[in-house]
Design an enzyme around this catalytic site. Structure first.
Site, PDB file in Angstrom:
ATOM      1  N   ASP A 148      53.458  35.588  47.240  1.00  0.00           N
ATOM      2  CA  ASP A 148      52.883  34.535  45.816  1.00  0.00           C
ATOM      3  C   ASP A 148      53.870  33.338  46.067  1.00  0.00           C
ATOM      4  OD1 ASP A 148      50.765  36.239  45.332  1.00  0.00           O
ATOM      5  OD2 ASP A 148      52.222  37.310  43.788  1.00  0.00           O
TER       6      ASP A 148
ATOM      7  N   ASP B  14      40.029  38.988  40.585  1.00  0.00           N
ATOM      8  CA  ASP B  14      41.062  39.519  39.821  1.00  0.00           C
ATOM      9  C   ASP B  14      40.074  40.106  38.947  1.00  0.00           C
ATOM     10  OD1 ASP B  14      43.031  38.122  41.375  1.00  0.00           O
ATOM     11  OD2 ASP B  14      42.931  36.601  39.971  1.00  0.00           O
TER      12      ASP B  14
END
Length: 258
Positions: A11, A130
């Site tokens: 990330d 997600d």
């Protein structure tokens, strides 16, 4: 049987690698290029880089660090973050990425998936999804948009399985299922959602969120039918080394690349 893949996830925020818990409270864990080199040397099958604030901030990934990574790697890597057009994807692929991944921009404009597949081929197009582990009143799991920035996250107005089927029909080549409530807590992958997605699509499925020990990787391949497992914190910390993990998986009867 195809070998199962192990994919470290990096990330990226403000040019460095960060890690949070349930997509919140991120802390810096290292340099993009140094971590990429380390995982390639350890035997990662591929890497994925998420610029986690690009979509909420309405910008594209900075191609400068993509170019730096490409100069160092000899394994495939995927890049995600704020890709809203064919031109955005073209810039990232030209910088050296092998795949692009779209998430919130595809929810906002689903035709983006069709356009990317038509221009680059489905093999280059990953759709990240997600999902909240909490089902709604009708028993459907809800897709979340802009989850990389908590104050911008919201229900995307899509149920998980409906969106999976739609992106497959539009030409996606792979799905990454990110289980938000499992992210960073190291309690195991989201088997119920993964198994449901596996039954709903023939696309390669990457499990993301929840890895904490070797047994979790064995379980996700044996129980959920995932084609690949993505993890971050257990790799960043060095608690699990990829070479050791591959040996453990092979011993458990899971086919992996050497």
């Amino acid at each position: 049987m195809l070998a199962r893949r192990l994919i470290p996830c990096l990330d990226v925020a403000d040019g460095v690698v960060v890690k949070g818990v349930r997509f919140r409270d991120h802390r810096v864990v290292g340099d993009i290029v140094e971590l990429a080199r380390r995982y390639a040397a350890e035997g990662a099958d591929e890497l994925v880089f998420y610029d986690i604030t690009a979509s909420p901030e309405n910008r594209r990934v900075d191609v400068a660090w993509v170019e730096r990574v490409a100069r160092e790697l000899d394994i495939p890597f995927c890049v995600a973050g704020g890709i809203r057009s064919v031109a955005d994807a073209e810039a990232i692929l030209a910088a050296g990425a092998d795949k692009v991944s779209v998430n919130s921009p595809a929810l906002a404009r689903p035709g983006l998936v069709d356009e990317l597949a038509a221009r680059f081929g489905s093999q280059c197009v990953v759709v990240g999804i997600d999902v909240d582990a909490q089902a709604d009143d009708e028993g459907a799991w809800r897709v979340v948009a802009n989850s990389g920035k908590p104050d911008a996250a919201h229900d995307a107005g899509r149920d998980l399985l409906g969106w999976v089927r739609e992106v497959e029909a539009r030409g996606a080549g792979e799905i990454v299922l990110n289980a938000i409530r499992h992210d960073g807590v190291r309690g195991g992958y989201a088997h119920a959602q993964l198994a449901a997605v596996r039954a709903a699509t023939t696309l390669p499925l990457v499990a993301s969120g929840g890895a904490g020990k070797v047994e979790h990787f064995v379980d996700v391949f044996a129980r959920s039918g995932a084609d690949a497992a993505l993890a971050a914190s257990v790799f960043h910390s060095g608690e699990i080394r990829i070479g050791d993990l591959k040996r453990e998986l092979a011993a458990a009867g899971i086919v992996v690349r050497p």
